[in-house]
Structures are given as C-alpha cells and as structure tokens.
Design a protein around this motif. Structure first.
Motif, PDB file in Angstrom:
ATOM      1  N   GLU A  38       0.813  -1.211   0.000  1.00 35.18           N
ATOM      2  CA  GLU A  38       0.000   0.000   0.000  1.00 35.18           C
ATOM      3  C   GLU A  38       0.852   1.269   0.000  1.00 35.18           C
ATOM      4  O   GLU A  38       0.439   2.297  -0.548  1.00 35.18           O
ATOM      5  N   SER A  75       3.991   2.723  -4.549  1.00 37.01           N
ATOM      6  CA  SER A  75       4.072   3.908  -5.400  1.00 37.01           C
ATOM      7  C   SER A  75       3.281   5.085  -4.841  1.00 37.01           C
ATOM      8  O   SER A  75       3.395   6.207  -5.345  1.00 37.01           O
ATOM      9  N   ALA A  76       2.464   4.860  -3.793  1.00 35.11           N
ATOM     10  CA  ALA A  76       1.669   5.961  -3.218  1.00 35.11           C
ATOM     11  C   ALA A  76       2.561   7.013  -2.559  1.00 35.11           C
ATOM     12  O   ALA A  76       2.182   8.185  -2.463  1.00 35.11           O
ATOM     13  N   LEU A 119      -0.308  12.467  -3.531  1.00 33.53           N
ATOM     14  CA  LEU A 119      -1.572  11.773  -3.258  1.00 33.53           C
ATOM     15  C   LEU A 119      -2.626  12.737  -2.710  1.00 33.53           C
ATOM     16  O   LEU A 119      -2.365  13.487  -1.770  1.00 33.53           O
ATOM     17  N   ILE A 149      -7.011  11.322   2.719  1.00 31.75           N
ATOM     18  CA  ILE A 149      -6.358  10.020   2.893  1.00 31.75           C
ATOM     19  C   ILE A 149      -6.953   9.292   4.101  1.00 31.75           C
ATOM     20  O   ILE A 149      -7.229   8.089   4.050  1.00 31.75           O
ATOM     21  N   GLN A 195     -10.389   8.960  -5.724  1.00 28.81           N
ATOM     22  CA  GLN A 195      -8.951   8.690  -5.688  1.00 28.81           C
ATOM     23  C   GLN A 195      -8.530   7.804  -4.519  1.00 28.81           C
ATOM     24  O   GLN A 195      -8.243   6.621  -4.702  1.00 28.81           O
ATOM     25  N   THR A 196      -8.515   8.361  -3.318  1.00 25.85           N
ATOM     26  CA  THR A 196      -7.821   7.692  -2.212  1.00 25.85           C
ATOM     27  C   THR A 196      -8.460   6.378  -1.772  1.00 25.85           C
ATOM     28  O   THR A 196      -7.766   5.514  -1.229  1.00 25.85           O
ATOM     29  N   PHE A 233      -6.816   4.081  -4.712  1.00 26.71           N
ATOM     30  CA  PHE A 233      -5.351   4.111  -4.736  1.00 26.71           C
ATOM     31  C   PHE A 233      -4.855   4.777  -3.471  1.00 26.71           C
ATOM     32  O   PHE A 233      -5.099   5.975  -3.272  1.00 26.71           O
ATOM     33  N   PRO A 234      -4.210   4.072  -2.544  1.00 34.56           N
ATOM     34  CA  PRO A 234      -3.739   2.697  -2.711  1.00 34.56           C
ATOM     35  C   PRO A 234      -4.532   1.638  -1.943  1.00 34.56           C
ATOM     36  O   PRO A 234      -4.227   0.469  -2.020  1.00 34.56           O
ATOM     37  N   GLU A 283      -6.721  -1.214  -3.718  1.00 32.87           N
ATOM     38  CA  GLU A 283      -5.837  -1.956  -4.630  1.00 32.87           C
ATOM     39  C   GLU A 283      -5.364  -3.250  -3.960  1.00 32.87           C
ATOM     40  O   GLU A 283      -4.977  -4.204  -4.634  1.00 32.87           O
ATOM     41  N   LEU A 331       1.066   7.375   5.164  1.00 35.05           N
ATOM     42  CA  LEU A 331       0.754   8.239   4.017  1.00 35.05           C
ATOM     43  C   LEU A 331       0.243   9.600   4.480  1.00 35.05           C
ATOM     44  O   LEU A 331       0.546  10.623   3.859  1.00 35.05           O
TER      45      LEU A 331
END
Length: 366
Positions: A19, A22-23, A28, A40, A188-189, A192-193, A196, A228
């Motif tokens: 997780e 790449s985040a 982000l 997030i 979005q959040t 990703f991530p 996923e 994050l």
C-alpha cells in the motif's frame, strides 16, 4: 497453488509495503489541497468496509484462489471471464507501478539511461523473485520492511531538525468545506492505494492461520494509512500546496530540501532506496498474483514457467501505456479510477459477496 505457507506477520508486512509502494511517490490526494491528509484518512476508514467484503469472500472459500471461487460463485463461463479480467488488471497495475519506478529513476539519478533499460533491470529481479515463490517474497518483505522504516524514521528526524516544517501551509482546514475532500476520497484515495490491496486475496489462501486474516488486513491498512497521512502532512508543510501539486515526486523534493549543519544534504539518493523497496514489493505481489492466477485458470502445473512470458508482457505494457509521464499520471488519476477501480474493486466484489451469501445460505438450510 504452490505448497507454501506464510505467517500473519509476513502478510502484514507485505500488505503495508504494497500500500505504501508507489503511493509515497505521487502527490496523493493533492486535489483536496491542504486537506489532502484528511482525504487520505477518510479513504482509509471507508476502505475498511471493502476489506471486510474481501475477507468475507475469503472466509467462504478459504482454500481457493479468487480465480477459482469466482467460477464457483458465477459458474464456469462467467467466472472464468471475470477471473481473466482480474488477471489482466493485476498485470496492468504492475506495469503502471513499473513505469512509476522508471520515471523516478531517470528523473533523479540516470537521466541519460533509456526508460526500457531501467524497467527491464527491475523486472528481471522481480521475475527471479516470483519464480522462487510466495515464501521468498514474504521473507524478502520482512528484511526490507525494517530497512524502509529505519530510513523513514531517520528522514523524519532530519526534516524536523532542519526546521523546514511550516504548519501555516496546512491552514485553513476545510477552507472549501467537506465536499471537495469527499470527492477526492471517492474518486482517488479509496482506490489508490487502499482497495488496490484486493490483490492480497490471491495470497490469503497461503496464510498458516486463517483466523488472523481480518485483523492483519485492518492493521496493515491502518499503519500504511498513517504513514501516508504523515508523508502528505510533511510534504505540504515543507513545500506548500502549489509546489507539492506541481512536483512530480514531492517526497523526493522534500528530502532534497534537507540541510543540517551545512554539510548533511543531498540525501535523496538514500531515500530513493526506500521508495525502490516499496515499488519492488508492490510489483512482485501484483506479478505473483497474475502468475499464480493464470496457472490456476489454465491448469498449468508449474506456475514458474509463466514468469518470463508474463514478465515480458508487463515490461512492454509499461512502455506503451503512455507517451510521457504527464499522460501516465492523468490516465492513472482520471481514467483508470472509473474504468477499472470502481467496477473491479467495489461493484464486482459486492456482487460476488451477495451471490456467495445466497448460495451458502441455501447450503446451510439444506
């Protein structure tokens, strides 16, 4: 499935590194401006609901891969087609993360190196790792997890000591209300991530203690979410909203700003190592899921034989998905969310759980 088992700790480590992956690289949730951290946080909390959906499907079919129980739930034809779509998604996601890696490496370290060479070198290492099986991936994760978090702690201390943090960059909170934040969460959040991590369901059947799966998944998502949030708080407080939004890789820009006692500076090379670790594990998990799922779907006795052909597909896909990095980011943040993430990470799992619930209730009554 290969004859292997992993512990709950190993699953936890793999999920956290996946997780973060790449985040950590991209800005982000920056569409929420200084409230990115809140987007997030809410995305993480909402993702718990979907993680429970994924876990419930695993609970119904603890010894089967998702590619196998999809056929049990929907029937042979529809289940096989859906499994194939998910395998393509895992490979496509792996190619996107591989492209992120190549672009980062070329931007900060090897500007004269062709993108294909950078991607190919990492892909060769991943193919070798995946051929060794899920236990080797899990043990690699355990070793690299400690190194990555050591670098994270050192980096946080150096940023604080450098006096770079300006909390006024985080104000005002909810300047435009909660609506823009919720829009970022559900576009979005959430995907990703956090969700996923549906790819982790391809690894759950290898868990040596299935009862620990739910708690492990929730705790791993919680830890990665906290990391994050802290990362985006630091990026925005150091760089400001505008610079964070314009930067391709805001975390590395933040690390480049570190200067302690006029001699400790230019530390981005060391922290690139931490980012490479996360990306390596993320691609390895996605690629392993694609390999083991393909072997299951087509009844191939030796999954490792698929590593090279599927690895080449991922490599060439990473080169062809976008003409440049800006197009790559636009595709990932806008198109992929609606075309792949919402159907595959939300709608279909809920549908599968509903049908599985009905089928298992009938069996229980019978």
């Amino acid at each position: 499935m290969e004859k292997a088992k992993i512990s709950a700790i190993q699953l936890f480590v793999l999920m956290v590194l996946f997780e973060l992956g790449s985040a950590l690289l991209v800005p982000l949730a920056i569409d929420a401006k200084q409230d990115a951290w809140l987007a997030i946080l809410i995305g993480m909390l909402v993702s718990f609901v979907l993680l429970l959906v994924y876990h419930k499907l695993y609970w119904y079919y603890p010894d089967l891969l998702p590619t196998e129980y999809m056929q049990k739930i929907l029937g042979k034809a529809a289940g096989t087609l859906l499994a194939f779509i998910y395998l393509f998604y895992f490979m496509y996601d792996a190619s996107r993360v591989l492209r992120d890696f190549g672009e980062m490496l070329l931007t900060f370290a090897y500007p004269e190196t062709p993108l294909f060479i950078a991607n190919a070198l990492l892909m060769l290492v991943i193919i070798y790792t995946v051929r060794k099986g899920v236990e080797v991936i899990a043990r690699s994760g355990e070793l690299l997890f400690m190194l990555m978090f050591l670098l994270s702690v050192v980096g946080f201390i150096l940023i604080v000591v450098s006096g770079l943090i300006d909390f006024t960059n985080l104000q005002p909170v909810l300047e435009e209300g909660l609506a823009p934040v919720l829009k970022v969460v559900f576009t979005q959040t959430l995907y990703f991530p956090f969700t996923e991590a549906i790819v982790i369901t391809m690894i759950l059947p290898y868990l040596n203690n299935p009862k620990k799966a739910k708690l492990t998944m929730i705790c791993a998502t919680g830890l990665s979410g906290i990391n994050l949030i802290l990362t985006m708080l630091i990026n925005i407080s150091v760089l400001g909203v505008d610079l964070t939004a314009r930067s391709q890789f805001p975390l590395l820009s933040t690390v480049q700003s570190i200067q302690v006692a006029d001699f400790l500076e230019r530390l981005d090379v060391f922290f690139m190592l931490g980012l490479v670790i996360g990306i390596f594990l993320k691609i390895s998990i996605l690629f392993y899921a694609a390999v083991i799922g393909t072997a299951s779907l087509f009844k191939i006795q030796s999954p490792s034989t698929l590593s090279y052909p599927l690895g080449l597909i991922v490599l060439f896909m990473s080169m062809s998905i976008a003409r440049n990095f800006q197009e790559h980011i636009h595709e990932g943040m806008k198109l992929v969310m609606y075309v792949l993430h919402i159907p595959l990470l939300v709608v279909i799992p809920l549908l599968l759980l509903f049908v599985a619930f009905l089928k298992n209730r009938k069996k229980t009554k019978g």
